[in-house]
Write a protein that holds these residues in place. Structure first.
Motif, PDB file in Angstrom:
ATOM      1  N   TYR A   1      -4.043   7.704   1.718  1.00 14.29           N
ATOM      2  CA  TYR A   1      -3.726   7.550   3.129  1.00 14.29           C
ATOM      3  C   TYR A   1      -4.401   8.592   4.001  1.00 14.29           C
ATOM      4  O   TYR A   1      -4.516   8.430   5.204  1.00 14.29           O
ATOM      5  CB  TYR A   1      -2.219   7.661   3.343  1.00 14.29           C
ATOM      6  CG  TYR A   1      -1.412   6.766   2.445  1.00 14.29           C
ATOM      7  CD1 TYR A   1      -0.392   7.264   1.662  1.00 14.29           C
ATOM      8  CD2 TYR A   1      -1.702   5.409   2.366  1.00 14.29           C
ATOM      9  CE1 TYR A   1       0.338   6.447   0.831  1.00 14.29           C
ATOM     10  CE2 TYR A   1      -0.989   4.579   1.531  1.00 14.29           C
ATOM     11  CZ  TYR A   1       0.042   5.107   0.763  1.00 14.29           C
ATOM     12  OH  TYR A   1       0.751   4.282  -0.063  1.00 14.29           O
TER      13      TYR A   1
ATOM     14  N   SER B   1      -2.092  -1.464  -3.077  1.00 14.16           N
ATOM     15  CA  SER B   1      -2.378  -0.055  -3.339  1.00 14.16           C
ATOM     16  C   SER B   1      -3.598   0.084  -4.246  1.00 14.16           C
ATOM     17  O   SER B   1      -4.423   0.989  -4.066  1.00 14.16           O
ATOM     18  CB  SER B   1      -1.167   0.629  -3.967  1.00 14.16           C
ATOM     19  OG  SER B   1      -0.776  -0.032  -5.152  1.00 14.16           O
TER      20      SER B   1
ATOM     21  N   SER C   1       1.922   3.477  -3.171  1.00  8.20           N
ATOM     22  CA  SER C   1       1.094   4.442  -3.876  1.00  8.20           C
ATOM     23  C   SER C   1       1.572   5.848  -3.570  1.00  8.20           C
ATOM     24  O   SER C   1       1.827   6.211  -2.433  1.00  8.20           O
ATOM     25  CB  SER C   1      -0.367   4.293  -3.437  1.00  8.20           C
ATOM     26  OG  SER C   1      -1.134   5.318  -4.002  1.00  8.20           O
TER      27      SER C   1
ATOM     28  N   SER D   1      -6.589  -0.561  -2.053  1.00  6.46           N
ATOM     29  CA  SER D   1      -6.869   0.576  -1.181  1.00  6.46           C
ATOM     30  C   SER D   1      -7.542   1.705  -1.950  1.00  6.46           C
ATOM     31  O   SER D   1      -8.511   2.309  -1.474  1.00  6.46           O
ATOM     32  CB  SER D   1      -5.567   1.069  -0.539  1.00  6.46           C
ATOM     33  OG  SER D   1      -5.811   2.164   0.304  1.00  6.46           O
ATOM     34  N   ARG D   2      -7.052   1.996  -3.155  1.00  7.39           N
ATOM     35  CA  ARG D   2      -7.655   3.069  -3.946  1.00  7.39           C
ATOM     36  C   ARG D   2      -9.091   2.735  -4.333  1.00  7.39           C
ATOM     37  O   ARG D   2      -9.986   3.571  -4.227  1.00  7.39           O
ATOM     38  CB  ARG D   2      -6.807   3.333  -5.192  1.00  7.39           C
ATOM     39  CG  ARG D   2      -5.603   4.231  -4.953  1.00  7.39           C
ATOM     40  CD  ARG D   2      -5.003   4.673  -6.275  1.00  7.39           C
ATOM     41  NE  ARG D   2      -4.396   3.553  -6.988  1.00  7.39           N
ATOM     42  CZ  ARG D   2      -3.129   3.204  -6.865  1.00  7.39           C
ATOM     43  NH1 ARG D   2      -2.335   3.872  -6.052  1.00  7.39           N
ATOM     44  NH2 ARG D   2      -2.641   2.185  -7.561  1.00  7.39           N
TER      45      ARG D   2
ATOM     46  N   VAL E   1       0.820  -1.201   0.000  1.00 12.67           N
ATOM     47  CA  VAL E   1       0.000   0.000   0.000  1.00 12.67           C
ATOM     48  C   VAL E   1       0.852   1.249   0.000  1.00 12.67           C
ATOM     49  O   VAL E   1       0.518   2.266  -0.600  1.00 12.67           O
ATOM     50  CB  VAL E   1      -0.942  -0.002   1.235  1.00 12.67           C
ATOM     51  CG1 VAL E   1      -1.550   1.358   1.456  1.00 12.67           C
ATOM     52  CG2 VAL E   1      -2.039  -1.023   1.038  1.00 12.67           C
TER      53      VAL E   1
END
Length: 755
Positions: free
Chosen positions: A50, A646, A44, A649-650, A41
């Motif tokens: 974040y 990443s 990114s 997460s996005r 993560v």
């Protein structure tokens, strides 16, 4: 060549944050997968990914009014958002570790909620007792013992409740447990304080004036409101507010029944519908605190005393099997009759504030005709009958019917109160009746009728609310007698199986489902299940070949910041994957010569674009893998993209923002429609005008909000560009007057067609 030192520092900081607060990211993974995915993560470059988590970290530090200093890019601690002012006081420095710990904050919140809920239950129960004494006992004495007073008292109480609720106009979800279930599933645990006060005061009036209901649902409403207000005062995330709402409900039930275990499992089985070790630990703390606070004022003696009992013969279990079947019939009748009564009063064209008075008048008529036992929560009658079960079988069965009718009329007409106590009353009378029959026909191996009464209380409760563990525990905790556990378990399971065969819904969910609200389905709307790998993956991603030198590979790691690359052959087919760990393992020994051919992993774990992120993450987590190639299901060597943490997460953050906006739109729609909107489900058939169209191109009414789309068993979060397909089931929040227009736009129905 290895990863730069600054990246290593950030890796450690964010890995710690991820390990401590995985829920903030919404990615529920096996424990071993957290570290690998958290490292990926960090690769990114988009700080916005974040920011939400970092903001929550800052926010957690300021729960009691303190705020951290703003993060700056040149601050060593800015990555994790823990920078503190240089002028922090000694108290701040001493308490900082506590208030930045999620466990400490949530434990403190659970303890506070439990104590407040327990004390609130003490006040509520004392107020109900006072109202009962004044209205029923003293009032009956003042009326000279005339039965006409019993006829009019519930009607006057219903009129007072109707006027009270009409004046306050409570907003948001409905009353009691069903309303809290809706709040947890659809409103982020927000329990309206004004509405809760209106319903709790209304319950005091209903119970005090002899309405047939229980005090437990209003107690749960009180505890849930306390949990919601504490969570919102601390400005916690929605997930933590929901946990505190469950804590408050558990504490309230534990305090009301002096049954902390039942309170815990009530919150888990009925409200949350899922087991989480972390959440349960907070709920246990709250339940213990609530029960302790209540027992300090109300005492710790068991609610009911039953004769000593022991299972004399295995043959007696057959009697309890029959009892379980009978309890299922009573529970299903209770559920269906209550729903039918509520719908009948809702459809009746009559002033809403007068309807509780009509229901109260009917209850008064039952009492006037010689059955005053149906008034109130019935605990006094229940306890006295269990202690000395002298009534004959026909009278006991008559009380079952009378209480069933009185309760459905009270609640169905708009009276305020709970459904737990009537369930227990129905079970006790049914069990006593069947116990007397068992003693008459099988005196050699039958237990006292009171034992059958206690077992039937749990069995009817299980068939009505569909919470078997609560049904196991509650009679045991209310009597402090473990000896009934074997027949209780048999009767509860039998009752639950038969009831589910006859009626899928519980007394709480049947009305919600009729309005298109499915809390269980909403709990299953895990965002990770609503996103496919194809939507989240990176389609443009650097690749290498087996002939790539280690020096070139190191430069590629340094330039891109990635931790792994797919390895392709000359035709572009996937051969494997090479990771930073593979590279470090070779170069750490001083070997900088060679090519990728010597170090890459062949036959790597892959994913497919039509998989959900949940499926992909579970498979990657089992192997502690932070990234995986995405390949064509028909041609597993054809590379379509790469899925990394990443990307996950996005994608998660994007859909979470859309869901948050959707919830806000729903709240605005509900407020604008004065609480008249409802949830509906519409299946889109083949040939419907919406098939093949994007949602943004449909002529939907303004008073309509699409909540979700169920497609082949998978829940899809609707977006403007989502294309509808045949067989999709759209769940929408819509005003009743706009429902025909919405149905025409989605399914091509005209007013009055379809269901």
């Amino acid at each position: 060549m290895t990863a730069p030192a600054w990246r290593r520092c950030r890796l450690g900081a964010f890995s710690t944050m991820w390990e401590r607060h995985p829920g903030d990211w919404g990615v529920h993974l096996p424990r071993g997968a957290l570290c690998a995915l958290s490292r990926e993560v960090l690769e990114s470059a988009a700080g916005a990914v974040y920011a939400p988590c970092a903001e929550r970290q800052i926010h957690a530090q300021g729960l009691l009014g303190r705020r951290s200093a703003p993060m700056t890019s040149d601050s060593p601690s800015s990555t994790v958002g823990t920078a503190r002012p240089h002028h922090a006081s000694l108290l701040d420095r001493l308490t900082s570790p506590f208030w930045t710990s999620e466990t400490a904050v949530m434990m403190a919140g659970a303890l506070l909620v439990g104590l407040l809920a327990g004390l609130g239950i003490v006040v509520f129960r004392r107020t109900v007792d006072l109202a009962t004494v004044l209205c029923q006992e003293r009032g009956l004495e003042a009326a000279g013992g005339g039965r006409w007073y019993l006829l009019l008292l519930p009607a006057l109480g219903g009129l007072a409740v109707g006027l009270w609720v009409h004046a306050l106009k409570p907003q948001g979800p409905g009353q009691g447990v069903a309303g809290i279930m809706e709040s947890l599933a659809f409103h982020g645990g927000r329990v309206d304080l004004r509405g809760s006060i209106a319903r709790i005061v209304g319950a005091v009036i209903t119970l005090g004036s002899g309405g047939s209901a229980g005090p437990e649902d209003p107690s749960v409403q009180l505890g849930a409101a306390v949990g919601s207000q504490v969570g919102r005062a601390f400005q916690l995330s929605e997930g933590r507010v929901r946990t505190l709402v469950a804590c408050g409900a558990a504490a309230a039930l534990a305090a009301a029944f002096k049954a902390p275990l039942s309170g815990v499992f009530f919150a888990v089985e009925i409200l949350l519908g899922e087991f989480s070790a972390t959440s349960v630990s907070y709920i246990v703390v709250a339940a213990v605190a609530g029960a302790a606070a209540s027992q300090a004022f109300l005492g710790s003696s068991p609610a009911f005393a039953v004769p000593q009992y022991e299972l004399r013969s295995a043959r007696e279990l057959l009697s309890y099997f029959v009892l379980g079947c009978a309890a299922a019939l009573v529970g299903v009748a209770y559920t269906r009759l209550l729903y039918w009564t509520e719908q009948s009063f809702e459809d009746w064209r009559f002033p809403g504030w007068l309807k509780p008075a009509i229901g109260g008048l009917a209850v008064g008529a039952i009492a006037f005709l010689g059955r005053p036992e149906v008034m109130g929560d019935g605990y006094a009658t229940l306890g006295a009958t269990l202690r000395s079960p002298s009534a004959d079988v026909l009278l006991l069965l008559l009380l079952v019917v009378a209480k069933l009718v009185a309760t459905t009329l009270t609640i169905g007409s708009g009276g305020q109160g709970g459904l737990f106590a009537p369930s227990l009353f129905l079970g006790a009378m049914l069990g006593l009746a069947l116990g007397r029959l068992a003693n008459a026909f099988f005196p050699a191996f039958s237990a006292p009728p009171a034992a059958y009464g206690m077992v039937a209380m749990g069995a009817v409760l299980a068939s009505a609310v569909r919470a078997p563990i609560v049904a196991f525990l509650l009679p045991f905790e209310m009597t402090n007698d473990y000896r009934i556990i074997l027949p209780l378990m048999l009767a509860v399971v039998t009752s639950l199986v038969v009831a589910r065969w006859l009626e899928r819904e519980s007394v709480y969910t049947i009305k919600l489902k009729a309005h298109g609200i499915d809390p269980a389905a909403q709990r299953d709307v895990n965002i990770m299940r609503a996103i496919t790998v194809g939507e989240a993956m990176a389609r443009e991603y650097p690749t290498v070949t087996p002939a790539t030198t280690l020096e070139a590979l190191g430069e590629l790691f340094h330039r891109t910041g990635h931790h792994g690359f797919p390895v392709l052959d000359e035709e572009g087919d996937l051969l494997g994957i090479v990771t930073l760990q593979d590279f470090d393992r070779v170069t750490a020994a001083g070997n900088t010569e060679g090519t990728v051919e010597n170090i890459y992993v062949r036959d790597p774990i892959t994913t497919f674009p039509d998989e959900t992120l949940e499926e992909a993450v579970r498979r990657l987590g089992a192997r502690d893998i932070g990234r995986a190639p995405v390949v064509d299901r028909q041609n597993p060597r054809r590379l379509l993209g790469v899925l990394s943490a990443s990307d996950i997460s996005r994608a998660y953050g994007r859909v979470l923002a859309q869901r948050t906006e959707l919830r806000q739109r729903m709240a605005r729609a509900r407020a604008g429609l004065d609480g008249e909107a409802e949830f509906v489900e519409i299946e889109i058939p083949a040939g419907a005008p919406a098939v093949g169209k994007r949602i943004q191109d449909l002529a939907l009414p303004r008073e309509c909000v699409l909540v979700s789309i169920t497609r082949r068993g998978r829940t899809v979060i609707p977006r403007g560009g989502t294309v509808l397909r045949p067989g999709d089931v759209a769940t929408a929040f819509v005003a009743p007057s706009c429902r025909p227009a919405m149905e025409r736009a989605l399914a091509g129905r005209r007013n009055g067609e379809g269901t």
